[in-house]
Design a protein around this motif. Structure first.
Motif, PDB file in Angstrom:
ATOM      1  N   HIS A  87     -14.742  -2.145  -4.339  1.00 56.40           N
ATOM      2  CA  HIS A  87     -13.703  -2.776  -3.523  1.00 56.40           C
ATOM      3  C   HIS A  87     -12.442  -1.927  -3.500  1.00 56.40           C
ATOM      4  O   HIS A  87     -11.840  -1.698  -2.447  1.00 56.40           O
ATOM      5  N   PHE A  88     -12.051  -1.406  -4.670  1.00 54.92           N
ATOM      6  CA  PHE A  88     -10.842  -0.592  -4.756  1.00 54.92           C
ATOM      7  C   PHE A  88     -11.035   0.764  -4.079  1.00 54.92           C
ATOM      8  O   PHE A  88     -10.106   1.299  -3.469  1.00 54.92           O
ATOM      9  N   GLN A  89     -12.231   1.343  -4.187  1.00 57.87           N
ATOM     10  CA  GLN A  89     -12.489   2.630  -3.551  1.00 57.87           C
ATOM     11  C   GLN A  89     -12.444   2.513  -2.030  1.00 57.87           C
ATOM     12  O   GLN A  89     -11.946   3.401  -1.341  1.00 57.87           O
ATOM     13  N   SER A  90     -12.943   1.415  -1.513  1.00 57.71           N
ATOM     14  CA  SER A  90     -12.969   1.241  -0.058  1.00 57.71           C
ATOM     15  C   SER A  90     -11.583   0.910   0.499  1.00 57.71           C
ATOM     16  O   SER A  90     -11.280   1.209   1.654  1.00 57.71           O
ATOM     17  N   GLU A  91     -10.745   0.290  -0.334  1.00 58.21           N
ATOM     18  CA  GLU A  91      -9.414  -0.101   0.129  1.00 58.21           C
ATOM     19  C   GLU A  91      -8.430  -0.036  -1.051  1.00 58.21           C
ATOM     20  O   GLU A  91      -8.017  -1.059  -1.587  1.00 58.21           O
ATOM     21  N   PRO A  92      -8.053   1.176  -1.452  1.00 64.88           N
ATOM     22  CA  PRO A  92      -7.183   1.307  -2.634  1.00 64.88           C
ATOM     23  C   PRO A  92      -5.776   0.777  -2.420  1.00 64.88           C
ATOM     24  O   PRO A  92      -5.100   0.379  -3.366  1.00 64.88           O
ATOM     25  N   ILE A  93      -5.322   0.776  -1.165  1.00 68.87           N
ATOM     26  CA  ILE A  93      -3.970   0.315  -0.855  1.00 68.87           C
ATOM     27  C   ILE A  93      -4.052  -0.831   0.153  1.00 68.87           C
ATOM     28  O   ILE A  93      -4.724  -0.711   1.185  1.00 68.87           O
ATOM     29  N   VAL A  94      -3.392  -1.930  -0.179  1.00 67.52           N
ATOM     30  CA  VAL A  94      -3.389  -3.078   0.723  1.00 67.52           C
ATOM     31  C   VAL A  94      -1.956  -3.527   0.979  1.00 67.52           C
ATOM     32  O   VAL A  94      -1.067  -3.329   0.144  1.00 67.52           O
ATOM     33  N   ARG A  95      -1.775  -4.115   2.135  1.00 66.93           N
ATOM     34  CA  ARG A  95      -0.467  -4.667   2.491  1.00 66.93           C
ATOM     35  C   ARG A  95      -0.379  -6.096   1.964  1.00 66.93           C
ATOM     36  O   ARG A  95      -1.318  -6.882   2.126  1.00 66.93           O
ATOM     37  N   ILE A  96       0.721  -6.433   1.326  1.00 70.59           N
ATOM     38  CA  ILE A  96       0.939  -7.813   0.897  1.00 70.59           C
ATOM     39  C   ILE A  96       2.220  -8.332   1.524  1.00 70.59           C
ATOM     40  O   ILE A  96       3.124  -7.555   1.846  1.00 70.59           O
ATOM     41  N   ARG A  97       2.279  -9.626   1.691  1.00 67.89           N
ATOM     42  CA  ARG A  97       3.457 -10.242   2.294  1.00 67.89           C
ATOM     43  C   ARG A  97       3.906 -11.405   1.427  1.00 67.89           C
ATOM     44  O   ARG A  97       3.097 -12.237   1.027  1.00 67.89           O
ATOM     45  N   THR A  98       5.192 -11.454   1.130  1.00 63.58           N
ATOM     46  CA  THR A  98       5.737 -12.527   0.315  1.00 63.58           C
ATOM     47  C   THR A  98       5.948 -13.774   1.165  1.00 63.58           C
ATOM     48  O   THR A  98       5.851 -13.726   2.395  1.00 63.58           O
ATOM     49  N   LYS A  99       6.264 -14.871   0.496  1.00 64.76           N
ATOM     50  CA  LYS A  99       6.545 -16.104   1.237  1.00 64.76           C
ATOM     51  C   LYS A  99       7.773 -15.953   2.115  1.00 64.76           C
ATOM     52  O   LYS A  99       7.906 -16.663   3.110  1.00 64.76           O
ATOM     53  N   GLY A 100       8.655 -15.043   1.749  1.00 61.20           N
ATOM     54  CA  GLY A 100       9.823 -14.760   2.576  1.00 61.20           C
ATOM     55  C   GLY A 100       9.527 -13.781   3.701  1.00 61.20           C
ATOM     56  O   GLY A 100      10.436 -13.308   4.370  1.00 61.20           O
ATOM     57  N   ARG A 101       8.218 -13.467   3.880  1.00 57.91           N
ATOM     58  CA  ARG A 101       7.727 -12.616   4.959  1.00 57.91           C
ATOM     59  C   ARG A 101       8.190 -11.166   4.824  1.00 57.91           C
ATOM     60  O   ARG A 101       8.260 -10.428   5.803  1.00 57.91           O
ATOM     61  N   ARG A 102       8.453 -10.734   3.601  1.00 61.48           N
ATOM     62  CA  ARG A 102       8.728  -9.330   3.353  1.00 61.48           C
ATOM     63  C   ARG A 102       7.416  -8.629   3.056  1.00 61.48           C
ATOM     64  O   ARG A 102       6.544  -9.172   2.369  1.00 61.48           O
ATOM     65  N   THR A 103       7.269  -7.400   3.557  1.00 65.58           N
ATOM     66  CA  THR A 103       6.029  -6.647   3.401  1.00 65.58           C
ATOM     67  C   THR A 103       6.176  -5.563   2.336  1.00 65.58           C
ATOM     68  O   THR A 103       7.179  -4.840   2.292  1.00 65.58           O
ATOM     69  N   PHE A 104       5.167  -5.470   1.479  1.00 64.61           N
ATOM     70  CA  PHE A 104       5.084  -4.415   0.470  1.00 64.61           C
ATOM     71  C   PHE A 104       3.662  -3.865   0.467  1.00 64.61           C
ATOM     72  O   PHE A 104       2.768  -4.428   1.102  1.00 64.61           O
ATOM     73  N   PHE A 105       3.472  -2.765  -0.267  1.00 69.23           N
ATOM     74  CA  PHE A 105       2.147  -2.150  -0.330  1.00 69.23           C
ATOM     75  C   PHE A 105       1.687  -2.108  -1.786  1.00 69.23           C
ATOM     76  O   PHE A 105       2.426  -1.710  -2.677  1.00 69.23           O
ATOM     77  N   LEU A 106       0.469  -2.522  -1.982  1.00 69.10           N
ATOM     78  CA  LEU A 106      -0.090  -2.671  -3.320  1.00 69.10           C
ATOM     79  C   LEU A 106      -1.186  -1.636  -3.529  1.00 69.10           C
ATOM     80  O   LEU A 106      -2.138  -1.550  -2.752  1.00 69.10           O
ATOM     81  N   ARG A 107      -1.038  -0.830  -4.574  1.00 68.55           N
ATOM     82  CA  ARG A 107      -2.036   0.183  -4.924  1.00 68.55           C
ATOM     83  C   ARG A 107      -2.850  -0.328  -6.113  1.00 68.55           C
ATOM     84  O   ARG A 107      -2.286  -0.732  -7.133  1.00 68.55           O
ATOM     85  N   ARG A 108      -4.179  -0.302  -5.995  1.00 66.27           N
ATOM     86  CA  ARG A 108      -5.061  -0.870  -7.019  1.00 66.27           C
ATOM     87  C   ARG A 108      -5.939   0.227  -7.615  1.00 66.27           C
ATOM     88  O   ARG A 108      -6.535   1.017  -6.889  1.00 66.27           O
ATOM     89  N   GLN A 109      -6.012   0.239  -8.947  1.00 71.75           N
ATOM     90  CA  GLN A 109      -6.798   1.266  -9.632  1.00 71.75           C
ATOM     91  C   GLN A 109      -7.456   0.692 -10.881  1.00 71.75           C
ATOM     92  O   GLN A 109      -6.938  -0.244 -11.498  1.00 71.75           O
ATOM     93  N   LEU A 110      -8.598   1.291 -11.258  1.00 77.00           N
ATOM     94  CA  LEU A 110      -9.246   1.005 -12.530  1.00 77.00           C
ATOM     95  C   LEU A 110      -9.005   2.182 -13.454  1.00 77.00           C
ATOM     96  O   LEU A 110      -9.196   3.339 -13.060  1.00 77.00           O
ATOM     97  N   PHE A 111      -8.584   1.907 -14.680  1.00 77.21           N
ATOM     98  CA  PHE A 111      -8.343   2.965 -15.648  1.00 77.21           C
ATOM     99  C   PHE A 111      -9.250   2.798 -16.860  1.00 77.21           C
ATOM    100  O   PHE A 111      -9.536   1.689 -17.287  1.00 77.21           O
ATOM    101  N   GLU A 112      -9.691   3.916 -17.414  1.00 74.95           N
ATOM    102  CA  GLU A 112     -10.588   3.897 -18.571  1.00 74.95           C
ATOM    103  C   GLU A 112     -10.054   4.778 -19.697  1.00 74.95           C
ATOM    104  O   GLU A 112     -10.812   5.232 -20.541  1.00 74.95           O
TER     105      GLU A 112
END
Length: 211
Positions: free
Chosen positions: A31-56
């Motif tokens: 899931h993370f490899q196919s879409e490492p960065i996703v757009r998120i939106r707060t309840k106040g309708r502000r947009t941010f970008f979320l980067r997801r990674q697995l670490f070992e």
């Protein structure tokens, strides 16, 4: 029952011995490899970008980092918030640590990130579960109180934040013991019955042994 004991009991009840960590971790990784960065939106309708990674590296963790724009997220530079959690074990993943930089607090970022994490874990057949009450920071407490007040092992900490008691949780907290609600006046009987039925259903859900 003290908060730590309550936490341990509820965590044990939520664990699933049939959980397959390899399948779950593979699902997260794909899931993370196919879409490492996703757009998120707060309840106040502000947009941010979320980067997801697995670490070992030192220990297996899942890391979420928040950026103000997509360019920063792709370059992994100048994050404004982060959240680290354990990889799911017996179907449960818990937050290791999380922080939002001071200039970006009280903007709904933490809630938006936690919502995304919960969805990701659901796809991997797991559950996002909070840290022990003894480790709960005030900001995290407030977030979980808003998102899931039925997690009653937070309830003993209400006084430190000035929250008013919620009688409907007393029965769960005390195992049906010490604190008893006042007898409802006749005009309140119907409403009281509806409330009791709702929380009886919540109690059956919360204490079932597995998802």
């Amino acid at each position: 029952m003290n908060p730590s004991t309550q936490y341990e009991r509820l965590t044990l009840l939520r664990r699933s011995q049939s959980f397959d960590p390899e399948v779950s971790n593979s699902a997260l990784s794909l899931h993370f490899q196919s879409e490492p960065i996703v757009r998120i939106r707060t309840k106040g309708r502000r947009t941010f970008f979320l980067r997801r990674q697995l670490f070992e590296e030192h220990e297996p963790q899942v890391v979420y980092r928040v950026f103000v724009d997509e360019r920063s997220a792709k370059a992994a530079e100048n994050d404004v918030a982060f959240c680290r959690l354990t990889k799911p074990e017996d179907g449960i993943a818990t937050i290791v640590n999380a922080e939002v930089k001071e200039a970006f607090r009280k903007k709904g970022i933490a809630t938006a990130v936690y919502d995304c994490i919960a969805r990701d874990l659901e796809r991997a057949g797991a559950l996002l579960w909070p840290a022990s009450p003894a480790k709960m920071a005030d900001a995290e407490f407030k977030m979980w109180w808003r998102c899931s007040p039925a997690l009653v092992f937070y309830y003993p900490h209400r006084e430190r934040l000035g929250f008013a008691p919620r009688q409907e949780f007393e029965d769960l907290l005390n195992d049906g013991g010490a604190t008893k609600p006042p007898i409802a006046a006749p005009s309140q009987a119907a409403e009281a019955s509806r409330v009791q039925n709702r929380f009886a259903r919540a109690r059956r859900w919360f204490f079932r042994t597995g998802d």
